[in-house]
Design an enzyme around this catalytic site. Structure first.
Site, PDB file in Angstrom:
ATOM      1  N   HIS A  99       0.809  -1.109  -0.096  1.00 35.90           N
ATOM      2  CA  HIS A  99      -0.385  -0.387   0.008  1.00 35.90           C
ATOM      3  C   HIS A  99       0.780   1.293  -0.423  1.00 35.90           C
ATOM      4  O   HIS A  99       1.969   1.195   0.210  1.00 35.90           O
ATOM      5  CB  HIS A  99      -1.175  -0.077   1.461  1.00 35.90           C
ATOM      6  CG  HIS A  99      -0.244  -0.096   2.696  1.00 35.90           C
ATOM      7  ND1 HIS A  99       0.324  -1.413   2.734  1.00 35.90           N
ATOM      8  CD2 HIS A  99       0.119   0.374   3.190  1.00 35.90           C
ATOM      9  CE1 HIS A  99       0.564  -1.254   4.103  1.00 35.90           C
ATOM     10  NE2 HIS A  99       1.043  -0.237   3.967  1.00 35.90           N
ATOM     11  N   HIS A 101       1.063   4.883   1.172  1.00 35.50           N
ATOM     12  CA  HIS A 101       0.504   6.512   2.339  1.00 35.50           C
ATOM     13  C   HIS A 101       1.005   7.680   1.448  1.00 35.50           C
ATOM     14  O   HIS A 101       1.463   7.680   0.899  1.00 35.50           O
ATOM     15  CB  HIS A 101       1.660   6.291   3.156  1.00 35.50           C
ATOM     16  CG  HIS A 101       1.117   5.362   4.174  1.00 35.50           C
ATOM     17  ND1 HIS A 101       0.624   5.055   5.157  1.00 35.50           N
ATOM     18  CD2 HIS A 101       2.330   3.733   4.066  1.00 35.50           C
ATOM     19  CE1 HIS A 101       0.644   3.817   6.117  1.00 35.50           C
ATOM     20  NE2 HIS A 101       2.162   3.574   5.744  1.00 35.50           N
TER      21      HIS A 101
HETATM   22  P1  AMP Z   1       2.275   0.595   7.161  1.00 39.76           P
HETATM   23  O1  AMP Z   1       2.642   0.042   8.870  1.00 39.76           O
HETATM   24  O2  AMP Z   1       2.882   0.946   6.033  1.00 39.76           O
HETATM   25  O3  AMP Z   1       2.622  -1.200   7.011  1.00 39.76           O
HETATM   26  O4  AMP Z   1       0.751   0.829   6.821  1.00 39.76           O
HETATM   27  C1  AMP Z   1      -0.566   0.338   7.940  1.00 39.76           C
HETATM   28  C2  AMP Z   1      -1.709   1.226   7.605  1.00 39.76           C
HETATM   29  O5  AMP Z   1      -3.006   0.537   7.707  1.00 39.76           O
HETATM   30  C3  AMP Z   1      -1.065   1.814   9.235  1.00 39.76           C
HETATM   31  O6  AMP Z   1      -1.091   3.181   9.123  1.00 39.76           O
HETATM   32  C4  AMP Z   1      -2.001   1.524   9.923  1.00 39.76           C
HETATM   33  O7  AMP Z   1      -3.191   2.788  10.100  1.00 39.76           O
HETATM   34  C5  AMP Z   1      -3.534   0.874   8.495  1.00 39.76           C
HETATM   35  N1  AMP Z   1      -4.406  -0.158   8.844  1.00 39.76           N
HETATM   36  C6  AMP Z   1      -4.201  -0.940   9.588  1.00 39.76           C
HETATM   37  N2  AMP Z   1      -5.770  -1.532   9.540  1.00 39.76           N
HETATM   38  C7  AMP Z   1      -6.628  -0.975   8.713  1.00 39.76           C
HETATM   39  C8  AMP Z   1      -7.574  -0.557   8.651  1.00 39.76           C
HETATM   40  N3  AMP Z   1      -8.497  -1.813   9.166  1.00 39.76           N
HETATM   41  N4  AMP Z   1      -8.167   0.520   8.201  1.00 39.76           N
HETATM   42  C9  AMP Z   1      -8.065   0.990   7.798  1.00 39.76           C
HETATM   43  N5  AMP Z   1      -6.877   1.270   7.831  1.00 39.76           N
HETATM   44  C10 AMP Z   1      -5.822   0.244   8.609  1.00 39.76           C
END
Ligand code: AMP
Ligand code: ZN
Length: 136
Positions: A99, A101
Site C-alpha cells: 500500500h 500512504h
Molecule cells: P504500514 O505500517 O506501512 O504497513 O501501514 C499500515 C497502515 O494500515 C497503518 O497506518 C494502519 O493504521 C493502517 N491500517 C491497519 N488496519 C487498517 C484498517 N482496518 N483500516 C484502515 N487502515 C488500517
C-alpha cells in the site's frame, strides 16, 4: 488472502471509509492517521510489497494516487503532502499487503525523519552505482 485485512476490505468483508476505486486500486482512510485525511492506496490484487506489485496495475495505482492527492489538496486546502511506502518489517511495514500512504502536511506539524546524512568516501558513489546498475 482470507486473513489479510486489506483483502477483506477490498471484498467488503471488513468496513472501511472508501474514498475512490478503479479496476486496480482501492483508496481508504487510514484508521490511525498521521493527520486526518491520511489515505492508503491499495492494489486490488494481493501482493506483499512493491517488488510483487503487478506492472499491469501501475497505471491504475498512479491514477488513484493522483485523483486522491488532488482531492486531499482541494478539500483540506493543503500546501503540501507526503507520498510514501514501507517495504519490509525493517522499513516499518506492518500490513503485508502492499500500500502507498498519502498524508497531509502542515506548517510546524513537527513531523520529521531524524536523519544523519552520510557522505560517500572517494570513489564509493561510483562503486555503488555500478553494483546497482549490474542488477537492473
Ligand atoms: P504500514 O505500517 O506501512 O504497513 O501501514 C499500515 C497502515 O494500515 C497503518 O497506518 C494502519 O493504521 C493502517 N491500517 C491497519 N488496519 C487498517 C484498517 N482496518 N483500516 C484502515 N487502515 C488500517
Ligand atoms: Zn491482501
Amino acid at each position: 488472502m482470507t486473513d489479510c485485512v486489506f483483502c477483506n476490505i477490498i471484498t467488503r468483508k471488513l468496513p472501511a471509509e472508501i474514498l475512490y476505486e478503479n479496476d486496480d486500486a482501492l483508496c481508504i482512510l487510514d484508521i490511525n492517521p498521521i493527520h486526518y485525511g491520511h489515505t492508503l492506496v491499495i492494489p486490488k490484487r494481493h501482493c506483499r510489497d512493491f517488488l510483487e506489485l503487478a506492472p499491469e496495475s501501475f497505471p491504475g495505482m498512479m491514477e488513484a494516487m493522483q485523483v486522491v492527492s488532488n482531492a486531499l489538496v482541494r478539500s483540506l486546502d493543503l500546501e503540501g503532502y507526503n507520498i510514501f511506502t514501507n517495504n519490509g518489517a525493517i522499513a516499518g511495514q506492518s500490513v503485508f499487503h502492499f500500500h502507498i500512504h498519502i498524508t497531509p502536511r502542515y506548517k510546524n506539524d513537527d513531523i520529521r525523519f531524524v536523519l544523519q546524512l552520510k557522505q560517500y568516501p572517494d570513489g564509493e558513489i561510483s562503486n555503488y552505482a555500478e553494483r546497482i546498475r549490474s542488477q537492473l
